[in-house]
Structure formats: C-alpha cells, structure tokens
Scaffold this active site. Structure first.
Site, mmCIF file in Angstrom:
data_model
loop_
_atom_site.group_PDB
_atom_site.id
_atom_site.type_symbol
_atom_site.label_atom_id
_atom_site.label_comp_id
_atom_site.label_asym_id
_atom_site.label_seq_id
_atom_site.Cartn_x
_atom_site.Cartn_y
_atom_site.Cartn_z
ATOM 1 N N GLN A 255 0.821 -1.203 0.000
ATOM 2 C CA GLN A 255 0.000 0.000 0.000
ATOM 3 C C GLN A 255 0.856 1.254 0.000
ATOM 4 O O GLN A 255 0.519 2.252 -0.627
ATOM 5 C CB GLN A 255 -0.929 0.004 1.215
ATOM 6 C CG GLN A 255 -2.050 -1.016 1.126
ATOM 7 C CD GLN A 255 -2.871 -0.858 -0.142
ATOM 8 O OE1 GLN A 255 -2.825 -1.707 -1.027
ATOM 9 N NE2 GLN A 255 -3.605 0.224 -0.265
ATOM 10 N N HIS A 258 1.809 2.790 -3.339
ATOM 11 C CA HIS A 258 0.788 3.418 -4.187
ATOM 12 C C HIS A 258 1.107 4.885 -4.444
ATOM 13 O O HIS A 258 0.987 5.381 -5.561
ATOM 14 C CB HIS A 258 -0.591 3.299 -3.537
ATOM 15 C CG HIS A 258 -1.405 2.166 -4.055
ATOM 16 N ND1 HIS A 258 -1.855 2.105 -5.357
ATOM 17 C CD2 HIS A 258 -1.879 1.056 -3.457
ATOM 18 C CE1 HIS A 258 -2.552 0.995 -5.530
ATOM 19 N NE2 HIS A 258 -2.579 0.342 -4.404
ATOM 20 N N GLU A 322 -9.679 1.541 4.623
ATOM 21 C CA GLU A 322 -10.076 1.103 3.285
ATOM 22 C C GLU A 322 -9.876 -0.415 3.175
ATOM 23 O O GLU A 322 -10.767 -1.147 2.766
ATOM 24 C CB GLU A 322 -9.220 1.818 2.243
ATOM 25 C CG GLU A 322 -9.480 1.376 0.821
ATOM 26 C CD GLU A 322 -8.467 1.933 -0.155
ATOM 27 O OE1 GLU A 322 -8.753 1.912 -1.366
ATOM 28 O OE2 GLU A 322 -7.379 2.372 0.282
ATOM 29 N N HIS A 323 -8.687 -0.866 3.537
ATOM 30 C CA HIS A 323 -8.368 -2.292 3.568
ATOM 31 C C HIS A 323 -8.011 -2.687 4.990
ATOM 32 O O HIS A 323 -7.221 -2.005 5.638
ATOM 33 C CB HIS A 323 -7.161 -2.615 2.676
ATOM 34 C CG HIS A 323 -7.278 -2.133 1.268
ATOM 35 N ND1 HIS A 323 -6.708 -0.951 0.837
ATOM 36 C CD2 HIS A 323 -7.894 -2.670 0.198
ATOM 37 C CE1 HIS A 323 -6.967 -0.778 -0.449
ATOM 38 N NE2 HIS A 323 -7.687 -1.808 -0.864
ATOM 39 N N ASP A 356 -7.085 -6.572 -4.762
ATOM 40 C CA ASP A 356 -6.746 -5.527 -5.730
ATOM 41 C C ASP A 356 -6.863 -6.025 -7.164
ATOM 42 O O ASP A 356 -7.130 -5.241 -8.073
ATOM 43 C CB ASP A 356 -5.309 -5.053 -5.497
ATOM 44 C CG ASP A 356 -5.258 -3.780 -4.675
ATOM 45 O OD1 ASP A 356 -6.318 -3.261 -4.315
ATOM 46 O OD2 ASP A 356 -4.142 -3.313 -4.379
ATOM 47 N N HIS A 415 -54.916 15.354 -2.884
ATOM 48 C CA HIS A 415 -54.518 13.977 -2.654
ATOM 49 C C HIS A 415 -55.727 13.127 -2.269
ATOM 50 O O HIS A 415 -55.895 11.997 -2.745
ATOM 51 C CB HIS A 415 -53.463 13.905 -1.531
ATOM 52 C CG HIS A 415 -52.074 14.265 -1.960
ATOM 53 N ND1 HIS A 415 -51.735 15.523 -2.382
ATOM 54 C CD2 HIS A 415 -50.929 13.518 -2.036
ATOM 55 C CE1 HIS A 415 -50.443 15.552 -2.691
ATOM 56 N NE2 HIS A 415 -49.937 14.340 -2.495
#
Length: 427
Positions: A255, A258, A322-323, A356, A415
């Site tokens: 990670q 990235h 996230e992970h 991934d 209505h």
C-alpha cells in the site's frame, strides 16, 4: 513508521488522521479547474494536458488504431491474467443480481422494486506513476452487468501522448464505449459538464488523488452522482503471535508504494511482532523499484501497540480502514466484531493484493474513514432501484379510506380527491 505504545483513547483521533494538503488551497485550485473546463471545454483539456501531463495532444479520444496497436503490445501472459481476473470479478458481481420480487402488501395492492442500469457512467482510471488497469475491470465489469448503455473512460496520457497498452486492452475487453486521454480534476470536470468531445455522464466512478476526490465532491453539487469519497490508498493490518512478519511487511509496503500520500497502519498486541515486522519492512523496502514513494508514505504511517486483540479491533473500527488485514490464524473468530472497513482480508494468506486484482471482490473502496458510512463499489453502484405499485379495484377499496384520512389530516385535499373519485366510481 512512528510507534505508539498503549495510546489512550483520547489519542485515537490524532492517530487516525490522514495526510492532506491545505483545504482552502485544494478547493480553490479544483474549483478553478472545473470552471475552466465548464467554460472552455476541449480547449481547457488540451491546456491542462500540456500543463500537467507535459504533452501536446492532437486528439483527446483514443482511436481504434491505438486500441489495435495496444493489444499487440500486451503479452499473452498478462492477457491471460487479466482474463482470469475478469472472470472472477464477473462471477462475484453476477451473484449480486436481485430477482424482482412482487409483494402483496394488502389484498389487491402489489409493490415491487426493479434494478435499472444507469444510462451513462464515467470511469476515472489513475495513470501517473502506476497505470491502474485493474480498476477498469473493477468498474467496467459491473457496469456491463448492470446494463449501462454508455461507459466513458478518462485516464491521463504519458509524455508521448499515449495510454498504457494494458489500460487500453482491459478497457476494450470489458466493453468501454469511449476512452479519452484526460486525467486529474479536469477529467472529472469534463464528465460532469460535457465538452465538444467528451459526453456528460450521470455518475462518476474511480479512485484518485486529493484533487480528483475534491473534484468528485464538487461534481455532486452539480447534480452528478459519484461512487463514494475515495482518496489515497490505505491499509490497516492487525497482527498477533500467529502472524508471519514478512507477509505483514509485504502487505504494508504494497500500500505504501501506491503514492506518497498513502498510509499504512500496523496494530498489534505483541511487541515482539513490531520489531520483526519493522526489520522486514526495512529489508524489503530496499528491494522495491518504488522505494522513494514508499519511504515517503511510511513517514505518515504508524505502528500502534495495544494490550489485547479486542482493543486492536476496536481501534481498527475507529480508524475505519479502506483495507483491513487480520493477519492471524484465528481471524475467523473476529469477523463479527469488525464493523468499519472497506474490504477485509482474513488470515495469513489473504493478501490485500488478491482483492486488488483477481479474487473477485471490488477494490474501489472508501478511504479517509468513510468506511464508517460508505460501502465499496458493487453491482448496486451501477443501478437505480425503481419502485412499482399496482392497485386493483379491490386494492384501492382496501386502502382508500386510510389514504383519505391521512391526506385530509395533512391538509392536502387534492390527494384525498384522487382517491375519493376512484372509490365513488366503484359504487
């Protein structure tokens, strides 16, 4: 990586902070880009290609000739790997289809819900230092399954004005309808407003840096939906005495590489694990081609030691990664305790890289703590749920009086009349 030993819960908020740039500067910069694209359309896109991508483009759209050439450049081995991943992603997302179920809420009153694909969707695919062709599979496959009629893809070109051939191969494989050489906030602007070349879409998908995330956030204010807030990538690994230190280090680095604004967190209840993992991080880091990027990300990353595995999970739920990797032989025991995470990887062999690329789950996930209230991309992300109802004569008679009473109590006479007239016609 900074280390924290049994931090008090009052410190958890600061330990959960992500890297970010000054907010007002970010908003002003992105707003100006979006306004420029809205007003000047293709002209602005060519300008930003020159400014940011350092390339003078003659055309924004990828041609058929470029697609054919790209396919020849991708090795047969990589093609096979992409096809394998695509098949797994299709299998998992096809399982998310819902059969239409008609429910009779009362005799003569039938209600149901139908999933209908969003007509026009836009996919943003990061290029930059890592061409994420895998993201095309994650977005394009469910878009096709959902029945989206138009799938537009934007991705930044390199300095030669070309798009990575694997990106083009994957896009063509999943059935993307149009591909454009546009990156960054300007790509989001183009899909939000439409230009002479790029069509306006109804929903924008895809991860990106803070500029892309801010652009998507602002696009929502213009009536265009987005998948979720999604910024720089992050992972939190919970490790215990049954963890493999080299595996954990590899997951953290996967990670960290990235981007410089990525963040990795190690949480453990065993101090000996900390030393073993950090030694492996140092060793493996020196072997990475993207060492400098990973090193920068590690500066904003943390090791948190807590007394019990239960506290580790509690911290993870607070951080909302996230992970989340539960690197333990006892990972299954903790499933029910996990409440906030984009995607979870259980056990020592469930590396985050599997999700991934090829396990089948989607890797487009909420970051920055948004996993507390957002889900990752799924088939549902590409459809609208339309409700239907059908009333028979018996049905309107069964619920008509209740509707009349409720409408009158709210002071909505028209209505009430819509029901009264129908009931009168049945007498």
């Amino acid at each position: 990586m900074k280390q924290y030993n049994n931090p008090d819960k009052t410190q958890w908020e600061s330990l959960s902070e992500r890297a970010q740039i000054e907010r007002s500067t970010l908003t002003d910069t992105v707003t100006n880009i979006l306004e420029d694209v809205k007003e000047n359309k293709d002209k602005a896109l060519y300008k930003y290609a020159s400014l940011f991508d350092k390339v003078e483009l003659s055309s924004l759209e990828v041609s058929v000739e470029e697609l054919i050439a790209a396919e020849k450049e991708v090795s047969s081995e990589l093609k096979a790997a992409i096809v394998l991943a695509k098949n797994n992603i299709e299998k998992f997302h096809n399982s998310q289809k819902e059969a239409t179920k008609v429910v009779e809420t009362m005799k003569g009153v039938e209600c149901w819900r139908k999933s209908v694909g969003i007509d026009k969707v836009g996919l943003y695919i990061p290029g930059g230092t890592a061409p994420l062709f895998s993201t095309i599979l994650m977005l394009g496959v469910p878009a096709k399954i959902a029945g989206c009629k138009e799938i537009v893809l934007c991705t930044p070109p390199n300095k030669e004005g070309k798009v990575n051939p694997a990106i083009l191969y994957a896009a063509n494989l999943v059935g993307v309808t149009k591909i454009f050489k546009v990156g960054g906030a300007q790509a989001v602007g183009a899909m939000t407003y439409g230009t002479e070349t790029i069509p306006q879409v109804y929903k924008i998908f895809g991860p990106g840096n803070q500029f892309v995330t801010k652009a998507k956030e602002l696009a929502q204010q213009q009536g265009v939906a987005i998948d979720m807030p999604a910024g720089p990538s992050e992972v939190l690994v919970i490790a215990d005495e049954t963890s493999n230190a080299s595996f954990v280090a590899a997951d953290l680095l996967s990670q960290a590489e990235h981007g410089t604004d990525s963040q990795v967190i190690l949480v453990t209840n065993r101090k000996i694990i900390v030393n073993k993992v950090l030694a492996q991080v140092k060793k493996q880091l020196n072997e990475l081609p993207r060492k400098e990027i990973a090193e920068k990300a590690l500066e904003n990353s943390r090791v948190v030691y807590l007394s019990t595995i239960e506290e580790c999970i509690e911290f993870s739920n607070y951080y909302a990664p996230e992970h989340l990797i539960v690197a333990s032989e006892k990972a299954d025991d903790f499933i029910d305790k996990i409440t906030n995470a984009g995607s979870v990887f259980l056990g020592n062999y469930s590396c985050e890289s599997a999700g991934d690329y090829a396990s089948g789950t989607n890797h487009t996930l909420p970051t920055y703590g948004y996993a507390r209230n957002y889900s990752g991309v799924s088939l549902d992300s590409f459809v609208k749920k339309i409700t239907f109802q059908k009333l028979s004569k018996e049905g309107i008679q069964n619920i008509g009086n209740a509707i009349e009473l409720m409408a009158e109590a709210e002071g909505l006479q028209a209505h009430k009349n819509a029901v009264t007239l129908r009931l009168a016609s049945l007498k």
